[in-house]
Design a protein around this motif. Structure first.
Motif: not given
Length: 610
Positions: A126-128, A208-209, A404-405, A410-413
């Motif tokens: 997911c990271l790259y 979007i993800c 949701e939080i 997770f996405a923000g990190v």
């Protein structure tokens, strides 16, 4: 089912109505949520499996390894490796009703490390992987102009190109890619330059993800109606445009013309096996997570076959699209098909350059990059779901926080950690992640899964579990593959891959611009030792949870050698499990035997739909 029987007297109504209420509302059975219907589930699995590699890696391998002859090892590996492993992962998720950590932990506490390893690898991907999607967005936005920027040597997006170097290189699309999109530095240890436009596209990709996964399968199940189907419309349109271009036939012949002598090359078989393995997204835990949200009574074998065939069919069809366009590119005197490489260079350089020569080039560029964006997004948020589900459901790291939080954090990190990929050294870091993080760890995890099912849980128990779910046992072919053939193939691939990494230092293309001695834009050099060390650290971090959990849970086995014997002793009977307890666990959606006749085997019956 009980809820559909005609009531004989009024006294039975309250009891029967209560049973009917439990069956009709799957959410009461599984508080984690559920797919809306079978179509959502299949589209999600197809979207996860069908990704960018189907478009820019398989066609290249087919051309490189004997054209149509490559399909021989490809389909052999699909039959003995791809379908059995997909069947296994889907069956484990559907039966144990959990994310990857708990599923393997229920087979044996020592095996929880397999699931944790899957989470680690999914996070790395997911990271790259999302930065590739961001590049597609950047090309997509830059395509909204009559004169495509990657076909001219001019001032682009506020960055003045070196027109002399651009003309000398005689490769405008390649120059644009390295100089403007990547703003590449001189090597791995040089992180100068930063592409702020790419950073904005990276943020957009993550937003979007997140929108697609913030409610789990309830939101991603709706998103796949578009993200998993529209790329096929784009592919069909591009196919009819491609085959009508001058030179298309020459390109297609290069793609399909068989050279059976290439089948004697071991590398051909190795590439076929690895392509099948990685294109089906095996070993990431996402398929296990997806399958855990389907009703307990569902034909998992049919699902595995459908997804595998659609994935491979997409790869083959995409090859006709790509090579018809490459044939046109060669016809226009831009470049030779034989000089084309796989990966991002194929999409961002060769195809974009060919598209720029077509009539109304912006139309075809927008269509092509829309397809790539959606292919990437499907795989990205599917992998993200495979990582988030075990953290929330299995490991219960955030028991009081809404999903949701957790997903947002997770996405923000991952977004913050991925900012470095927008620097001049970002491309080189991606090469390290892809070379090390997505090869050996995945092979070890998949091998561990086969050993867990074939030698710890036991193929007899797995067959009984599948029979309880779909009404009949899997064929003997699959149980043999799970226990013998698939592990053997994975061991061979692992040994060859490991030896290749140890015997030969990985190489990577580095941007040099136009120096005084050459007009070449890039040169291939050995990966620095520091980068190789980082790569091996990634490998260790991804697979370390397997031995760690075996050590931490060693006391869970009264006889400490019993666990190892169950793997190493091929004549030992399967480990004992109380299968009746597993069939009818509290909170599990269980139908009566008669319900096999009501559509449960063909998909989600009417009473299981949301």
């Amino acid at each position: 089912m009980a809820g559909h029987k005609k009531l004989e007297n009024e006294d039975e109504k309250p009891k029967d109505l209560e049973v009917c209420e439990i069956v009709v509302k799957p959410k009461d059975v599984d508080e984690r949520g559920a797919w809306g219907n079978k179509v959502e589930y299949l589209l999600a699995c197809i979207g996860l499996a069908v990704g960018l590699g189907n478009v820019w890696r398989f066609p290249y391998l087919c051309h490189k390894h004997g054209g149509g002859a490559f399909l021989v090892p490809y389909f052999i590996c699909l039959i003995f490796e791809g379908v059995p492993l997909m069947y296994l992962e889907m069956a484990v998720g559907q039966f144990f009703r959990s994310g990857s950590v708990n599923c393997w932990g229920k087979i044996h506490p020592m095996l929880r490390g397999i699931g944790v390893g899957c989470v680690c690898v999914s996070m790395l991907l997911c990271l790259y992987y999302v930065i590739i999607i961001a590049r597609c967005f950047l090309y997509f936005f830059n395509s909204f102009t009559a004169s495509l920027p990657f076909n001219v040597c001019a001032d682009v997006a506020g960055k003045l190109l070196n027109e002399t170097c651009c003309e000398r290189s005689n490769d405008r699309a390649n120059y644009y890619y390295w100089n403007n999109v990547l703003q590449a530095s001189s090597g791995f240890n040089d992180i100068s330059n930063f592409n702020w436009a790419l950073l904005g596209c990276l943020a957009l990709s993550w937003v979007i993800c997140y929108i697609c996964v913030f409610k789990g399968v309830e939101s991603s199940g709706k998103a796949v109606y578009f993200t998993a189907t529209f790329p096929y419309l784009c592919l069909v349109i591009l196919f009819f445009r491609g085959v009508t271009l001058p030179g298309a036939v020459d390109g297609i012949l290069v793609y399909v013309k068989p050279d059976f002598a290439r089948l004697l090359d071991g590398q051909v078989w190795l590439d076929a096996a690895t392509q099948i393995f990685f294109s089906l997204s095996l070993g990431f835990g996402a398929l296990v997570a997806f399958a855990s949200y389907v009703p307990y009574k569902n034909n998992v074998g049919r699902d595995a076959i459908i997804v595998s065939l659609v994935n491979c069919g997409t790869s083959i069809f995409a090859g006709f699209v790509i090579y018809s366009i490459l044939g046109y590119r060669q016809n226009q005197g831009i470049g030779n098909i034989e000089d084309v490489s796989s990966g991002s260079g194929l999409a961002f350089v060769a195809i974009s350059e060919a598209v720029s020569k077509m009539n109304a080039p912006y139309v075809w560029a927008i269509l092509f990059f829309t397809m790539l964006i959606l292919l990437g997004l499907d795989s990205e948020f599917g992998t993200l779901e495979g990582a988030v589900t075990p953290l929330i459901v299995d490991m219960k790291l955030f028991p009081t926080v809404r999903k949701e939080i957790v997903s947002a954090v997770f996405a923000g990190v991952l977004f913050v950690l991925g900012i470095g990929f927008c620097s001049g050294g970002g491309e080189y870091m991606i090469i390290v992640f892809d070379t090390y993080g997505m090869n050996i760890p995945i092979l070890i995890l998949a091998l561990s899964e086969c050993l867990a099912v074939g030698w710890v849980f036991g193929t007899d128990n797995m067959s009984a579990a599948i029979e309880d779910m779909q009404g009949h046992k899997p064929s003997k072919f699959f149980t043999i593959c799970w226990k013998y053939i698939s592990p053997f193939l994975l061991i061979v691939i692992f040994i060859v891959t490991f030896v290749q990494n140890m015997m030969k230092s990985p190489q990577y293309p580095t941007y040099i611009g136009c120096d005084e001695d050459s007009a070449d834009l890039v040169k291939v050099v050995e990966l620095p030792l520091s980068a190789q060390l980082i790569g091996w650290v990634i490998v260790v971090c991804a697979v370390f949870p397997i031995p760690l959990y075996m050590f931490l849970n060693r006391k869970s086995e009264p006889n400490k050698m019993e666990f190892l014997k169950s793997i190493l002793n091929s004549v030992k009977k399967d480990r004992h499990y109380d299968m009746e307890t597993l069939y009818h666990r509290p909170g599990q959606s269980v139908m009566s035997n008669g319900d096999h006749k009501n559509g449960g085997l063909n998909g989600f019956s009417d009473n299981e739909r949301l």
